[in-house]
Scaffold this active site. Structure first.
Site, PDB file in Angstrom:
ATOM      1  N   ARG A 143     -83.088   4.280  24.145  1.00  0.00           N
ATOM      2  CA  ARG A 143     -83.149   3.622  25.455  1.00  0.00           C
ATOM      3  C   ARG A 143     -82.635   4.473  26.607  1.00  0.00           C
ATOM      4  NH1 ARG A 143     -80.485  -0.973  22.564  1.00  0.00           N
ATOM      5  NH2 ARG A 143     -82.151  -2.456  22.150  1.00  0.00           N
ATOM      6  N   LYS A 194     -81.892  -2.490   6.629  1.00  0.00           N
ATOM      7  CA  LYS A 194     -81.409  -3.832   6.377  1.00  0.00           C
ATOM      8  C   LYS A 194     -80.616  -4.323   7.575  1.00  0.00           C
ATOM      9  CE  LYS A 194     -77.609  -4.798   3.927  1.00  0.00           C
ATOM     10  NZ  LYS A 194     -76.192  -4.583   4.269  1.00  0.00           N
ATOM     11  N   HIS A 212     -80.194   1.263   0.672  1.00  0.00           N
ATOM     12  CA  HIS A 212     -79.629   2.617   0.524  1.00  0.00           C
ATOM     13  C   HIS A 212     -78.925   2.812  -0.825  1.00  0.00           C
ATOM     14  CE1 HIS A 212     -75.702   0.974   1.693  1.00  0.00           C
ATOM     15  NE2 HIS A 212     -75.177   2.091   1.251  1.00  0.00           N
ATOM     16  N   LYS A 250     -78.667   6.308  -4.187  1.00  0.00           N
ATOM     17  CA  LYS A 250     -77.505   6.881  -4.878  1.00  0.00           C
ATOM     18  C   LYS A 250     -77.953   7.429  -6.234  1.00  0.00           C
ATOM     19  CE  LYS A 250     -74.311   3.549  -2.792  1.00  0.00           C
ATOM     20  NZ  LYS A 250     -73.622   4.338  -1.782  1.00  0.00           N
ATOM     21  N   GLU A 274     -64.719  -2.504  -2.024  1.00  0.00           N
ATOM     22  CA  GLU A 274     -64.469  -1.518  -0.955  1.00  0.00           C
ATOM     23  C   GLU A 274     -63.043  -1.675  -0.457  1.00  0.00           C
ATOM     24  OE1 GLU A 274     -68.133  -0.869   1.719  1.00  0.00           O
ATOM     25  OE2 GLU A 274     -67.996  -3.023   1.455  1.00  0.00           O
ATOM     26  N   HIS A 314     -78.236  -5.010  -2.388  1.00  0.00           N
ATOM     27  CA  HIS A 314     -77.672  -3.943  -3.213  1.00  0.00           C
ATOM     28  C   HIS A 314     -77.370  -4.383  -4.651  1.00  0.00           C
ATOM     29  CE1 HIS A 314     -77.486  -2.086   0.588  1.00  0.00           C
ATOM     30  NE2 HIS A 314     -76.301  -2.499   0.962  1.00  0.00           N
ATOM     31  N   LYS A 319     -64.433  -6.723   0.597  1.00  0.00           N
ATOM     32  CA  LYS A 319     -63.843  -5.725   1.498  1.00  0.00           C
ATOM     33  C   LYS A 319     -62.326  -5.806   1.359  1.00  0.00           C
ATOM     34  CE  LYS A 319     -67.508  -4.917   4.615  1.00  0.00           C
ATOM     35  NZ  LYS A 319     -68.171  -3.797   3.981  1.00  0.00           N
TER      36      LYS A 319
HETATM   37  C1  BG6 Z   1     -73.924  -1.749   3.717  1.00  0.00           C
HETATM   38  C2  BG6 Z   1     -73.107  -2.923   4.137  1.00  0.00           C
HETATM   39  O1  BG6 Z   1     -75.240  -2.133   3.444  1.00  0.00           O
HETATM   40  O2  BG6 Z   1     -73.350  -1.169   2.546  1.00  0.00           O
HETATM   41  C3  BG6 Z   1     -71.672  -2.512   4.395  1.00  0.00           C
HETATM   42  O3  BG6 Z   1     -73.648  -3.493   5.320  1.00  0.00           O
HETATM   43  C4  BG6 Z   1     -71.108  -1.805   3.184  1.00  0.00           C
HETATM   44  O4  BG6 Z   1     -70.867  -3.638   4.707  1.00  0.00           O
HETATM   45  C5  BG6 Z   1     -72.035  -0.686   2.728  1.00  0.00           C
HETATM   46  O5  BG6 Z   1     -69.844  -1.270   3.537  1.00  0.00           O
HETATM   47  C6  BG6 Z   1     -71.570  -0.086   1.423  1.00  0.00           C
HETATM   48  O6  BG6 Z   1     -72.307   1.064   1.169  1.00  0.00           O
HETATM   49  P1  BG6 Z   1     -71.669   2.311   0.427  1.00  0.00           P
HETATM   50  O7  BG6 Z   1     -72.786   3.274   0.309  1.00  0.00           O
HETATM   51  O8  BG6 Z   1     -70.529   2.781   1.281  1.00  0.00           O
HETATM   52  O9  BG6 Z   1     -71.188   1.783  -0.883  1.00  0.00           O
END
Ligand code: BG6
Length: 492
Positions: free
Chosen positions: A56, A151, A181, A185, A219, A243, A343
């Site tokens: 933008r 996503k 994503h 991995k 996490e 995921h 988290k």
């Molecule tokens: C994302 C989530 O898709 O994946 C995040 O929105 C999360 O909240 C992340 O922290 C975790 O990905 P990775 O690759 O760090 O395990």
């Protein structure tokens, strides 16, 4: 038009233009650019890949901005960046302004192959696709036209269906690359090789030998600066239907007939189809949610979720979710799959634990069967990627006694992992047109359908249970396991 000739994996991707909407943003700087540089260094993309950053604001030196997270320590990477940098062009435009798209159509009229990467807020996925279609940019007349969607794909079943409908209204499924994503991995991709490349594993991969499976994505990070997005999303939506279900599908699917995209996606879809959709009663009993309070993680104080920036007053959003699912298939009948994510937990730990059944008979003199722990196979997705096998061995000495020992394989000991972001494979696959690692419309919708009863239940239930930041999660999650006579593998 004739489809482009099929590219074999490992061949350089064909010439193309990668148009990144939101290309000046965080995803582009942190992950996409480093991945594109790695692909260039590895010879998988050449200097015939143009990158058009659509953003933008005015151009504030896009090349330098995109270099921010590059590690240019070695000569080969430096050379790769020099190649890439020359091919980056900036295009200023608002995503909701028709002039942006007529301008793009003009600019791209001789481009040949084009991949559009929507690294934008989710609310733009539909409108940008429709606007591209309107100016003819999704018509595959002189090359491929692909759209990569990040996503979150929808907020629930209804919105995911609506988004699929919008996208499929303007392009074919074969043009849509829905990113998850986690599938980039290495260790997630290795699940298939571990299972189908090793006869001894696949032979016991069923309900005769496996007691239960645990899939964990823990996490240590808290909500940080993502309060506005996260508070409207929560742990379940953020991690589970996408995921964790992709991992579940990899662990549970039947062997595909080939490594072809449709063969793999069909098997994954079949597995997700066999996951039992919880009844209202099961959703209440078999799903637990938590929310972190204050605490300390690795010496750093964590602000309680409710006091973090941009969290709504009276928020009921969960930062932890655990659930038990059953799969109604010949292979998995009777084997519970326990999934959890959270988290601000004790450690960063993404893993799959395959817990085998106890041995049938303790035939060693005086041995107490309950003291011989069942075998466990742990696929460690991150960090410290690898595979561990826990098994029993005789302790040396005249008295027959057993002890649990471990064989462990660490990726970094066997292979050169290099510095990878996880997006290399995904971007390369977009450019060569391999959809194996991307979600298909039916898979996304099934994922949402499975969690929908839980979302419904939680919307009625008020507050999640507290857990201390830096802990293993809420007590209710332990109770979920204890009720079944099982326990979680520690997050560590
Ligand atoms: C994302 C989530 O898709 O994946 C995040 O929105 C999360 O909240 C992340 O922290 C975790 O990905 P990775 O690759 O760090 O395990």
């Amino acid at each position: 038009m004739a489809r482009p000739a099929k590219i074999a994996p490992g061949d350089p991707a064909p010439p193309a233009t990668l148009v990144i909407f939101g290309g000046a943003g965080d995803l582009s700087r942190r992950l996409l650019t480093p991945a594109l540089v790695n692909l260039t260094r590895d010879g998988l993309i050449g200097d015939d890949l143009d990158i058009l950053v659509v953003s933008r604001g005015p151009d504030e030196g896009i090349q330098d901005q995109l270099a921010e997270h590059l590690d240019l320590g070695d000569k080969a990477t430096k050379a790769a960046w020099a190649t890439r940098r020359k091919r980056i062009v900036y295009f200023q435009g608002e995503f909701d302004d028709p002039a942006t798209y007529s301008g793009l159509a003009d600019r791209l009229k001789d481009a040949g192959n084009i991949a559009f990467y929507l690294a934008t807020a989710a609310s733009y996925f539909g409108p940008v696709s429709e606007a591209l279609a309107k100016v003819g940019l999704l018509r595959e007349t002189d090359g491929f036209r692909r759209v990569v969607v990040e996503k979150p794909f929808g907020h629930d079943l209804k919105t995911a269906r609506a988004l699929n409908k919008t996208l499929l209204g303007v392009m074919e499924e074969s043009q849509i690359f829905r990113i998850d994503h986690f599938l980039g991995k290495e260790t997630v991709q290795n699940i298939m090789v571990a299972r189908f490349g090793n006869a001894f594993l696949e032979a016991v991969w069923n309900n005769r030998y496996i007691d239960h499976v645990q899939i964990t994505a823990a996490e240590t990070v808290d909500v940080g600066t993502r309060g506005a997005f996260y508070d409207a999303t929560g742990a379940l939506r953020d991690m589970v239907p996408n995921h964790l279900f992709q991992i579940l599908a990899m662990v549970g699917m039947e062997p595909p007939n080939s490594f072809g995209a449709e063969a793999i996606r069909n098997e994954k879809a079949k597995l997700l189809d066999a996951v039992r959709i919880p009844t209202a009663g099961e959703a209440k009993r078999d799903a637990v949610r938590g929310r972190y309070t204050g605490g300390t993680i690795a010496g750093t104080k964590v602000t309680p979720y409710l006091k973090a920036a941009d969290i709504a007053k009276g928020s009921h959003t969960e930062t932890y979710a655990a659930l038990k699912l059953m799969i109604d298939s010949w292979r998995w009948a009777g084997v519970p799959f326990y999934l959890r994510t959270g988290k601000a937990m004790a450690a960063r730990d993404t893993e799959i634990v395959i817990q085998f059944k106890p041995i049938a008979l303790a035939m060693f003199r005086n041995a107490d069967i309950s003291k011989i722990p069942p075998n466990k196979l742990i696929i460690q997705i991150q960090p410290n990627e690898g595979i561990d096998l826990h098994f029993n061995a005789k302790k040396p000495g005249p008295v027959v006694d057993t002890g649990q020992v471990m064989m462990d394989f660490r990726y970094k000991d066997a292979f050169d992992l290099g510095h990878r972001t996880g997006y290399e494979t995904l971007l390369y696959d977009v450019l060569i047109g391999d959809q194996a690692l991307f979600q298909r419309a039916d898979m996304v919708e099934r994922g949402w359908a499975i969690v929908q009863p839980i979302l419904r239940q939680w919307a009625k239930d008020g507050d999640p249970e507290d857990y201390k930041a830096g802990s293993q999660g809420p007590a209710g999650a332990d109770a979920l396991m204890e009720r079944d006579g099982r326990e979680w593998h520690p997050v560590d």
